[in-house]
Design an enzyme around this catalytic site. Structure first.
Site, mmCIF file in Angstrom:
data_model
loop_
_atom_site.group_PDB
_atom_site.id
_atom_site.type_symbol
_atom_site.label_atom_id
_atom_site.label_comp_id
_atom_site.label_asym_id
_atom_site.label_seq_id
_atom_site.Cartn_x
_atom_site.Cartn_y
_atom_site.Cartn_z
ATOM 1 C CB SER A 6 -0.898 0.025 1.248
ATOM 2 O OG SER A 6 -1.429 1.322 1.405
ATOM 3 C CG HIS A 31 -4.065 -1.327 -1.659
ATOM 4 N ND1 HIS A 31 -5.187 -1.983 -2.093
ATOM 5 C CD2 HIS A 31 -4.449 -0.552 -0.622
ATOM 6 C CE1 HIS A 31 -6.225 -1.632 -1.330
ATOM 7 N NE2 HIS A 31 -5.795 -0.776 -0.430
ATOM 8 C CG ASP A 33 -4.989 2.469 1.089
ATOM 9 O OD1 ASP A 33 -3.963 1.959 1.562
ATOM 10 O OD2 ASP A 33 -6.026 1.818 0.868
ATOM 11 C CG MET A 35 -7.864 7.429 2.762
ATOM 12 S SD MET A 35 -6.826 7.365 4.233
ATOM 13 C CE MET A 35 -6.375 5.644 4.195
ATOM 14 C CG HIS A 65 -9.295 0.766 -0.611
ATOM 15 N ND1 HIS A 65 -8.729 0.419 0.596
ATOM 16 C CD2 HIS A 65 -10.634 0.829 -0.386
ATOM 17 C CE1 HIS A 65 -9.680 0.280 1.504
ATOM 18 N NE2 HIS A 65 -10.840 0.520 0.930
ATOM 19 C CG MET A 67 -11.100 3.740 2.070
ATOM 20 S SD MET A 67 -9.609 3.576 3.045
ATOM 21 C CE MET A 67 -8.395 3.682 1.726
ATOM 22 C CG MET A 136 -11.845 -2.625 4.678
ATOM 23 S SD MET A 136 -10.265 -2.245 3.911
ATOM 24 C CE MET A 136 -9.527 -1.198 5.163
ATOM 25 N N GLY A 141 -8.784 4.296 7.138
ATOM 26 C CA GLY A 141 -8.419 5.694 7.364
ATOM 27 C C GLY A 141 -6.948 5.888 7.653
ATOM 28 N N GLY A 143 -2.848 3.890 8.060
ATOM 29 C CA GLY A 143 -1.975 2.724 8.044
ATOM 30 C C GLY A 143 -1.437 2.490 9.449
ATOM 31 N N GLY A 144 -0.748 1.379 9.630
ATOM 32 C CA GLY A 144 -0.068 1.116 10.893
ATOM 33 C C GLY A 144 -0.956 0.718 12.053
ATOM 34 C CG ASP A 174 -6.445 -2.714 2.890
ATOM 35 O OD1 ASP A 174 -7.076 -1.924 2.180
ATOM 36 O OD2 ASP A 174 -5.411 -2.407 3.498
ATOM 37 N N GLY A 175 -5.031 -4.198 6.003
ATOM 38 C CA GLY A 175 -4.986 -3.518 7.299
ATOM 39 C C GLY A 175 -4.347 -4.402 8.350
ATOM 40 N N GLY A 176 -3.155 -4.006 8.782
ATOM 41 C CA GLY A 176 -2.455 -4.775 9.818
ATOM 42 C C GLY A 176 -1.928 -6.104 9.311
ATOM 43 N N GLY A 196 0.982 -2.214 4.052
ATOM 44 C CA GLY A 196 1.696 -0.944 3.915
ATOM 45 C C GLY A 196 2.951 -0.987 4.782
HETATM 46 C C1 DX5 Z 1 -6.384 1.716 5.684
HETATM 47 C C2 DX5 Z 1 -5.889 1.300 4.317
HETATM 48 C C3 DX5 Z 1 -4.900 0.160 4.394
HETATM 49 C C4 DX5 Z 1 -3.653 0.552 5.086
HETATM 50 C C5 DX5 Z 1 -2.809 -0.663 5.337
HETATM 51 O O1 DX5 Z 1 -7.501 2.551 5.498
HETATM 52 O O2 DX5 Z 1 -6.960 0.868 3.531
HETATM 53 O O3 DX5 Z 1 -4.545 -0.245 3.065
HETATM 54 O O4 DX5 Z 1 -2.941 1.450 4.280
HETATM 55 O O5 DX5 Z 1 -1.712 -0.220 6.034
HETATM 56 P P1 DX5 Z 1 -0.975 -1.184 7.063
HETATM 57 O O6 DX5 Z 1 -0.559 -2.375 6.235
HETATM 58 O O7 DX5 Z 1 0.178 -0.367 7.543
HETATM 59 O O8 DX5 Z 1 -1.972 -1.529 8.106
HETATM 60 ZN ZN ZN Z 2 -6.642 -0.023 1.365
#
Ligand code: DX5
Ligand code: ZN
Length: 228
Positions: A6, A31, A33, A35, A65, A67, A136, A141, A143-144, A174-176, A196
């Site tokens: 990401s 990917h 993101d 927003m 993606h 959002m 998800m 919203g 990363g991390g 996607d996420g963590g 990410g």
């Molecule tokens: C959150 C994004 C994810 C995020 C993933 O809204 O959709 O793609 O960037 O980041 P990590 O892998 O750091 O959780």
């Molecule tokens: Zn994403």
């Protein structure tokens, strides 16, 4: 198995170089993101940034993606900017079906995302029409964030529907996602992994991508069945 770094976790002062780095590292997809500060409490980047990054990673599939609260005004700009797939959120309700057709009419792959609190049942009416389902594993919203383990049964359910209905949408998480959680998600039936922090932060991105792909492959239930 698809590994999709990401760009949200990349160095924003050098996004073109970071996209080149992801391609060199052996990623399959990038990917993106997007927003808008309304659908999620954060703002990332828009079509102009995607268009600027596009030539730096010609081999990567751009997994976009959205959002965003009003994606209908963004579909064409992102398609023109070089998106290969556009993901919208099932939480948009009534507008989901028209948006799916608009994305298809633009000649792009269509993905549908579902947030952690949203029941997986909400995506059922659309399963025959999408190329990818994104479960998800964090609230969107930022990363991390920490992986939400309660999402695993939703991945299992989505994988079961795919088998039972003989469908072939990709199942993305996607996420963590990191070298530990990728194994759990693969075992649950995911085949496409967005990460990410776990991929852009390590100095050796290639090693991180290779490790994540191997762990995903080794935990793929289909592959496990073949093991003697
Ligand atoms: C959150 C994004 C994810 C995020 C993933 O809204 O959709 O793609 O960037 O980041 P990590 O892998 O750091 O959780
Ligand atoms: Zn994403």
């Amino acid at each position: 198995m698809i590994i999709a770094p990401s760009l949200l976790a990349a160095d924003f002062t050098r996004l073109g170089r970071e996209a080149e780095r992801a391609e060199r590292a052996g990623a399959d997809w990038l990917h993106l993101d997007i927003m808008d500060g309304q659908f999620v409490p954060n703002i990332s980047f828009g079509p102009a940034v995607v268009a600027a990054v596009r030539p730096h990673a010609p081999k990567l599939f751009f997994d976009t993606h959205l959002m965003c609260g009003k994606p209908e005004i963004l579909l064409e700009p992102f398609a023109r900017a070089g998106a290969d797939q556009i993901i919208i959120h099932v939480e948009l309700g009534e507008s989901v079906l028209p948006l799916i057709w608009k994305i298809k009419n633009l000649g792009k792959k269509v993905g549908l995302a579902v947030n952690p609190p949203t029941p997986i049942a909400l995506v059922q009416p659309f399963l025959e029409k999408i190329d990818l389902l994104l479960v998800m594993t964090v609230n969107p919203g930022f990363g991390g964030q920490e992986f939400i383990h309660e999402c695993l049964p939703k991945i299992q359910q989505a994988a079961a529907w795919r088998r039972e209905k003989n469908l072939n949408y990709r199942l993305e998480v996607d996420g963590g996602i990191n070298l530990a959680t990728v194994a759990e998600c693969a075992r649950a039936g995911a085949d496409t992994f967005v990460a990410g922090t776990a991929l852009f932060r390590p100095r050796n991105m290639g090693a991180a991508v290779r490790k994540m792909r191997k762990i995903a492959h080794d935990n793929d239930p289909a592959f496990a069945d073949l093991k003697v």
